[in-house]
Design an enzyme around this catalytic site. Structure first.
Site, short mmCIF file in Angstrom:
data_model
loop_
_atom_site.label_atom_id
_atom_site.label_comp_id
_atom_site.label_asym_id
_atom_site.label_seq_id
_atom_site.Cartn_x
_atom_site.Cartn_y
_atom_site.Cartn_z
N ASP A 1 -11.83 7.68 -21.67
CA ASP A 1 -11.58 6.27 -21.38
C ASP A 1 -11.13 5.66 -22.71
OD1 ASP A 1 -11.75 3.55 -21.09
OD2 ASP A 1 -13.65 3.56 -20.00
N GLU B 1 0.83 -1.20 0.00
CA GLU B 1 0.00 0.00 0.00
C GLU B 1 0.87 1.25 0.00
OE1 GLU B 1 -1.21 -2.63 1.82
OE2 GLU B 1 -3.36 -2.34 2.23
N ARG C 1 -4.04 -8.13 -17.69
CA ARG C 1 -5.37 -7.64 -17.33
C ARG C 1 -5.24 -6.63 -16.19
NH1 ARG C 1 -10.09 -9.07 -18.94
NH2 ARG C 1 -8.95 -10.32 -20.43
#
Ligand code: DSN
Length: 421
Positions: A197, A53, A232
């Site tokens: 996008d 993180e 992906r």
């Protein structure tokens, strides 16, 4: 795969069957591709064990000195590839990238002007069943009935009327160019952010073969696994400055990072980020431009031969890697077409066409794309052959003899153009 085989034969068998399927079908799903062995190795690497993180050199866990290297490489390469001011490479998917982008600059209830899913937009561009449509007030533009293309006059009218805080361009099923410069003008006219996008066409944009949104948009999101041919996942590119709040403590780049972590995600997928870095390196190679040129040529041939065989293509053809074929004039539906092609070893997806009178589970069209077959090395001659097989199958969708005959020829073609693994 020897350990997987030994420990879990059920998963192993399904994985191997999927590999076998990929080897032996002509993949025309426009959003899919075939990654290199290097990308695959990074995706399947030991980096999956790590928690990290935070961002490079600012982590909440120890032991991130090597994760910092791979993530920084991904960031630097993404910025170079798209000439972007800022890149966040942690988004798990296109949907989570879009969520973070919205959260970075908007409040729930704000108005967004985006493309209608039924006309080629995306679920996260305001569908009422998606978080986007539930959290924000979406107004949609579609394509014009006659041309089946986006009209910038209509976008401008809607923007002037609804005064959105964000104008969104991008699609999952639109076969034409978009005028990003004009979108920017309209956004400036109404005082809106502009976001693109570019998931479907990112590879073409990297190769400078499709209009580039990066100079015009405040934020550009993309998946990394479509024409870009990476693992992906997704990423967010942005300008550094927030044009409407230049004096905020956080600039736009920092707001994007904050909206990804801690705003909407926890630990990043470090193995996938490493694979993104590898894919961006591949995309920076000169050969990537040649690949994308062939993607376009292959889509053109497929579209032309299907048209010559009497199929109606939405908007009359394509400027990019995908096309929408209205199969109803042949007396069948998209569902029947998808199923018959599947039987023959040609994989695609049923798709709504603009102003479709049918339902999403059995719409009027199919969507075809050239990225995956082009990665296998197929060129004009093979595309022409594939288009002839599609025509034959769709004219005889329940003729087992025809489907079996095409299946045999498809297998032969697939063997001549193997996957890299
Ligand atoms: N599902 C993707 C596609 O097929 O275009 C978009 O996210």
């Amino acid at each position: 795969m020897e350990h997987l085989k030994k420990f879990d034969s059920e998963v192993y068998d399904a994985v191997m069957k999927e590999l076998d399927r990929q080897r032996n079908v002509i993949e025309l799903v426009a959003s899919e591709n075939i990654v290199s062995k290097a990308v695959l190795e990074a995706t399947g690497s030991w980096l999956t064990n790590k928690y990290s993180e935070g961002f490079p050199n600012k982590r909440y866990y120890g032991g991130n000195q090597f994760i910092d290297i791979t993530e920084q490489l991904a960031i630097d390469r993404a910025k170079k590839l798209f000439n972007a001011e800022h890149a966040n490479v942690q988004s798990h998917s296109g949907s989570s990238a879009n969520l973070a982008a919205y959260l970075a600059i908007l409040q729930p209830g704000d108005t967004i002007l985006g493309m209608d899913l039924a006309h080629g937009g995306h679920l996260t561009h305001g569908s009422p069943v998606n978080f986007s449509g539930r959290l924000f007030k979406f107004v949609s533009y579609g394509v014009e009935k006659e041309s089946e293309r986006v009209s910038m006059d209509v976008v401008r009218e809607l923007a002037l009327h609804h005064k959105p805080k964000l104008i969104l361009a991008g699609f999952s099923a639109y076969p034409r160019h978009l005028d990003f410069k004009e979108f920017r003008h309209i956004a400036d006219e109404v005082g809106a952010y502009f976001m693109v996008d570019m998931a479907h066409v990112a590879g073409l944009i990297a190769a400078k073969l499709y209009p580039d949104p990066v100079p015009y948009a405040d934020i550009v999101t993309t998946t990394t696994h479509k024409t870009l041919r990476g693992p992906r996942g997704a990423m967010i590119l942005s300008k550094t400055l927030d044009r409407f709040h230049p004096d905020d403590k956080k600039n736009l780049a920092q707001k994007i990072d904050f909206a990804v972590f801690p705003g909407s995600q926890g630990g990043p997928l470090d193995h996938v980020i490493a694979a993104k870095a590898v894919a961006f390196k591949e995309a920076l190679e000169p050969s990537f431009v040649g690949y994308q040129r062939q993607v376009l040529k292959n889509a053109q041939i497929l579209a032309n031969v299907l048209s010559e065989n009497g199929f109606r293509l939405v908007s009359g053809g394509t400027d990019n890697h995908l096309m929408l074929v209205d199969v109803t004039p042949k007396g069948i539906t998209g569902k029947v077409a998808e199923h018959a092609l599947d039987e023959a070893g040609i994989c695609c997806n049923k798709n709504m066409i603009p102003f479709d009178s049918r339902a999403p589970f059995d719409p009027s069209g199919i969507r075809l794309g050239s990225p995956a077959v082009t990665t296998r090395g197929m060129k004009e001659q093979e595309m022409e052959q594939i288009a002839q097989w599609i025509s034959l199958v769709l004219k005889n969708p329940s003729d087992k003899h025809v489907l079996e005959g095409v299946r045999k020829e498809v297998l032969d073609l697939c063997r001549r153009f193997p996957l890299p693994y």
